[in-house]
Design a protein around this motif. Structure first.
Motif, PDB file in Angstrom:
ATOM      1  N   ASN A  65       0.987  -1.171  -0.134  1.00  0.00           N
ATOM      2  CA  ASN A  65       0.035  -0.071  -0.057  1.00  0.00           C
ATOM      3  C   ASN A  65       0.800   1.305   0.138  1.00  0.00           C
ATOM      4  N   ASN A  66       2.183   1.220   0.114  1.00  0.00           N
ATOM      5  CA  ASN A  66       3.009   2.489   0.154  1.00  0.00           C
ATOM      6  C   ASN A  66       3.482   2.591  -1.281  1.00  0.00           C
ATOM      7  N   ALA A  67       3.163   1.800  -2.257  1.00  0.00           N
ATOM      8  CA  ALA A  67       3.898   1.908  -3.685  1.00  0.00           C
ATOM      9  C   ALA A  67       2.891   2.421  -4.517  1.00  0.00           C
ATOM     10  N   TYR A 299      -1.436   3.468  -2.249  1.00  0.00           N
ATOM     11  CA  TYR A 299      -2.702   3.414  -1.354  1.00  0.00           C
ATOM     12  C   TYR A 299      -2.819   3.874   0.115  1.00  0.00           C
ATOM     13  N   ILE A 300      -1.441   3.899   0.740  1.00  0.00           N
ATOM     14  CA  ILE A 300      -1.508   4.198   2.097  1.00  0.00           C
ATOM     15  C   ILE A 300      -1.828   5.739   2.235  1.00  0.00           C
ATOM     16  N   ASP A 313     -13.170   6.650  -4.317  1.00  0.00           N
ATOM     17  CA  ASP A 313     -11.683   7.092  -3.619  1.00  0.00           C
ATOM     18  C   ASP A 313     -10.515   7.487  -4.362  1.00  0.00           C
ATOM     19  N   GLY A 314     -10.955   7.966  -5.606  1.00  0.00           N
ATOM     20  CA  GLY A 314      -9.563   8.192  -6.513  1.00  0.00           C
ATOM     21  C   GLY A 314      -8.819   7.191  -7.235  1.00  0.00           C
ATOM     22  N   PHE A 341      -5.417  -4.361  -0.277  1.00  0.00           N
ATOM     23  CA  PHE A 341      -4.009  -4.295  -0.733  1.00  0.00           C
ATOM     24  C   PHE A 341      -3.012  -3.601   0.173  1.00  0.00           C
ATOM     25  N   VAL A 342      -2.749  -4.108   1.313  1.00  0.00           N
ATOM     26  CA  VAL A 342      -1.932  -3.846   2.260  1.00  0.00           C
ATOM     27  C   VAL A 342      -0.389  -4.513   1.808  1.00  0.00           C
TER      28      VAL A 342
END
Length: 356
Positions: A65-67, A299-300, A313-314, A341-342
């Protein structure tokens, strides 16, 4: 002018040397190759039995989710540090094990790649599934991918399959490559990982196919790969075998397209028309929860729990992961398991079926 010409000649010479090197080192698999079966399983499977199959694109442990990702409109190339890759792989392994699948089909599993810090994800995942037979089929093997900046670098990745039942034989079946030289030399070589499981007291087999079809072609490559896949599965079904193929199609079924409509400027999957597959096999996708999210932004920060309203949510969402089964396989459950999606940009999809 002389200095300019010298610099230009040096650049051209280096480009020629690089193109010669990647051409000489290009991964050139045969049309069909035997795969090594590692591990051992002692489960028994008979006609009339039920089984549970889980399919999941694990995003080489680096698309959590950071990517975001440059090929999907994002900015990142190096999307996770080594610690985050380990965290993602452990999360994926833990959840997959909790589902207790009889068969696990994983896509984008790295063995020795720059993008995943050269972690052997196949070995790490194997520890979570003792007592299984497993195979690995390369579909992305390049000594050095030179683009973008920083470059992707070395990639050794593919399709990882686990089975609680003995795998009698397995093979890598090549799919058509839509790219020409020199792009072909540093691109994926898509394939089917075909795993054959004998049935007790029967001459028939369960044919398990792990797949990951083309993503970034002009669309013709996806269609041609789907045609080859459909013919292969139909031929297996025609001789009476039970067929279950699962994975990331990078295409969405026409029947589920309205669930997640296209957004302008975002990557879009191909569309599998209702008559695209031959008789004897059926495409199955559950679009009630998206199986994939766009990588144009991290996503984060927009993290949602399973079951939330995705519509505003975009993000662009997709239903591109699923299964194809033969007509002698009765499906009793098909469900996308929302994991927010974590750990990867895909959600896992579970199939439960009976071999009639």
């Amino acid at each position: 002018m002389k200095l300019f010409l010298k610099v230009l000649c040096i650049i051209l010479l280096l480009a020629c040397v690089f193109l010669s090197a990647v051409t000489a080192l290009e991964y050139r698999p045969e049309a069909a190759e035997a795969l090594t079966v590692d591990g051992a399983a002692d489960g028994a499977l008979r006609e009339g039995d039920s089984l549970r199959v889980l399919s999941w694109n694990i995003g080489y442990g680096a698309l959590g989710n950071n990517a975001d990702f440059f090929m999907d409109g994002g900015k990142m190339v190096d999307t996770a540090d080594e610690g985050r890759v380990w965290q993602n792989i452990e999360s994926i392994a833990g959840f997959a094990a909790s589902v207790e699948p009889d068969v696990l089909l994983l896509q984008e599993a790295d063995r020795d790649s720059t993008r995943s810090h050269h972690i052997d994800e196949t070995a790490a995942l194997a520890e979570a599934f003792p007592g299984t037979a497993r195979t690995f089929a390369n579909n992305f093997k390049v000594a050095f991918v030179p683009y973008p900046l920083p470059p992707i670098g070395k990639v050794d990745s593919g399709l990882l399959t686990f089975s609680s039942f003995p795998i009698e034989s397995a093979s890598r079946v090549a799919l058509p490559c839509p790219f020409s030289w020199p792009v072909r030399t540093v691109n994926l070589k898509r394939c089917l990982s075909v795993n054959r499981i004998p049935l007790e007291d029967s001459e028939k087999e369960l044919v398990l196919v792990n797949l990951h079809l083309e993503a970034y072609d002009d669309g013709e490559g996806k269609l041609e790969q789907l045609r080859v896949l459909g013919e292969f599965l139909s031929n297996e079904a025609a001789v009476g075998n039970y067929v279950i193929a699962g994975g990331d199609f990078n295409q969405t079924g026409a029947a589920v397209l309205d669930f997640w409509p296209a957004q302008e400027g975002k990557w879009q999957p191909g569309i599998i028309e209702e008559d695209a597959l031959p008789e004897g096999v059926t495409l199955l996708m559950d679009a009630s929860v998206p199986t994939c999210r766009s990588l144009d932004q991290p996503y984060i920060g927009t993290h949602r729990s399973p079951g939330h309203d995705f519509s505003s949510d975009g993000f662009q969402y997709y239903a591109i992961d699923g299964f194809i089964v033969s007509d002698n396989v009765t499906v009793t459950r098909l469900e996308t398991l929302g994991q927010a999606f974590v750990a990867t940009d895909h959600n896992p999809v579970v199939l439960e079926a009976v071999l009639n």
